[in-house]
Design an enzyme around this catalytic site. Structure first.
Site, mmCIF file in Angstrom:
data_model
loop_
_atom_site.group_PDB
_atom_site.id
_atom_site.type_symbol
_atom_site.label_atom_id
_atom_site.label_comp_id
_atom_site.label_asym_id
_atom_site.label_seq_id
_atom_site.Cartn_x
_atom_site.Cartn_y
_atom_site.Cartn_z
ATOM 1 N N HIS A 1 25.933 -28.018 6.445
ATOM 2 C CA HIS A 1 27.047 -27.847 5.506
ATOM 3 C C HIS A 1 28.374 -27.938 6.235
ATOM 4 C CE1 HIS A 1 25.575 -23.916 6.873
ATOM 5 N NE2 HIS A 1 26.841 -23.550 6.897
HETATM 6 P P1 AMP Z 1 27.510 -20.760 8.468
HETATM 7 O O1 AMP Z 1 26.038 -20.889 8.232
HETATM 8 O O2 AMP Z 1 27.861 -19.827 9.558
HETATM 9 O O3 AMP Z 1 28.172 -22.108 8.675
HETATM 10 O O4 AMP Z 1 28.170 -20.162 7.158
HETATM 11 C C1 AMP Z 1 27.505 -20.079 5.943
HETATM 12 C C2 AMP Z 1 28.503 -19.921 4.815
HETATM 13 O O5 AMP Z 1 27.761 -19.825 3.598
HETATM 14 C C3 AMP Z 1 29.381 -18.681 4.894
HETATM 15 O O6 AMP Z 1 30.739 -19.073 4.811
HETATM 16 C C4 AMP Z 1 28.946 -17.827 3.695
HETATM 17 O O7 AMP Z 1 30.020 -17.146 3.090
HETATM 18 C C5 AMP Z 1 28.354 -18.851 2.748
HETATM 19 N N1 AMP Z 1 27.266 -18.392 1.891
HETATM 20 C C6 AMP Z 1 26.304 -17.475 2.175
HETATM 21 N N2 AMP Z 1 25.397 -17.407 1.177
HETATM 22 C C7 AMP Z 1 25.790 -18.313 0.252
HETATM 23 C C8 AMP Z 1 25.268 -18.715 -1.000
HETATM 24 N N3 AMP Z 1 24.135 -18.197 -1.482
HETATM 25 N N4 AMP Z 1 25.941 -19.679 -1.699
HETATM 26 C C9 AMP Z 1 27.086 -20.195 -1.215
HETATM 27 N N5 AMP Z 1 27.628 -19.858 -0.039
HETATM 28 C C10 AMP Z 1 26.988 -18.930 0.688
#
Ligand code: AMP
Ligand code: ZN
Length: 206
Positions: free
Chosen positions: A121
């Site tokens: 992502h």
């Molecule tokens: P990272 O894996 O460190 O790049 O960050 C993961 C991102 O996903 C963080 O900014 C979280 O706030 C976000 N996040 C966590 N769970 C969800 C979810 N179920 N849906 C959307 N975003 C999420």
């Protein structure tokens, strides 16, 4: 620490960054949460044949989106040389979404070197960092240190080396570095001080 883990795992480096701390396991592991959001109409902003744009559930700034490929690519390490065009497309969609959302605020487009959530992502995040979800030093450093790798640098690395691999230990160290303002670089004592300090800066596009 995040749900489902009793030991310190590399995925925990951002611990509460995902807002999953202390949450009950509902369906699947918390680190799979992005899969569910990719098909949740309340989370989807837009999509095309290659990518889905979702809102970050715990936004760390006024505007915070995630761009995910529809192809199942678990993480940066899974990237192959022929994913370069897809990464360029992801970046382009990210820039389009930012432009449509707020023409005045500065944004950055990048990946966490060691993400905690599964499924590649791209973070599209405005640089005001004005959000109640931004709480910890780890949150701050994950978006303002070299732990946050600009999309263009990931693409360059993939073009040059045919793979993208970031050293776990080296990157974990970024998360515990001293707090500094991301604009003027002035050291900050703690998160409340930092959050008050950054209000004075102008985050508009020059
Ligand atoms: P990272 O894996 O460190 O790049 O960050 C993961 C991102 O996903 C963080 O900014 C979280 O706030 C976000 N996040 C966590 N769970 C969800 C979810 N179920 N849906 C959307 N975003 C999420
Ligand atoms: Zn400053």
């Amino acid at each position: 620490m995040a749900e489902g883990s009793s030991k310190k795992r590399h995925a925990d480096v951002l611990d509460s960054a995902n807002g999953t701390q202390g949450k009950k396991k509902i369906s699947g592991h918390w680190s799979q949460g992005l899969y569910a959001s990719m098909s949740d109409p309340d989370m989807i902003v837009e999509s095309d044949d290659k990518v889905v744009v979702i809102k970050d559930k715990y936004p760390k700034a006024k505007h915070h989106f995630l761009i995910l490929p529809k192809e199942n690519i678990p993480n940066l390490k899974s990237l192959k040389p022929d994913h370069v065009d897809l990464l360029k497309h992801i970046e382009k969609i990210g820039k389009d979404v930012a432009e449509k959302t707020d023409k005045k605020l500065k944004f950055r487009y990048g990946y966490h070197a060691v993400p905690s959530m599964s499924m590649l992502h791209l973070h599209v995040i405005s640089q005001d960092f004005n959000s109640p979800c931004l709480k910890t030093k780890k949150h701050w450093n994950s978006f303002t240190s070299d732990y946050f790798v600009d999309s263009k640098d990931v693409i360059k690395t993939l073009e040059k080396d045919g793979k993208v691999v970031y050293d776990l230990k080296e990157n974990q160290a970024f998360l515990s570095q001293d707090l500094r303002c991301h604009v003027c670089k002035k050291p900050q004592k703690n998160m409340p001080t930092l959050k008050e300090h950054i209000k004075q800066h102008d985050y508009s596009i020059d």
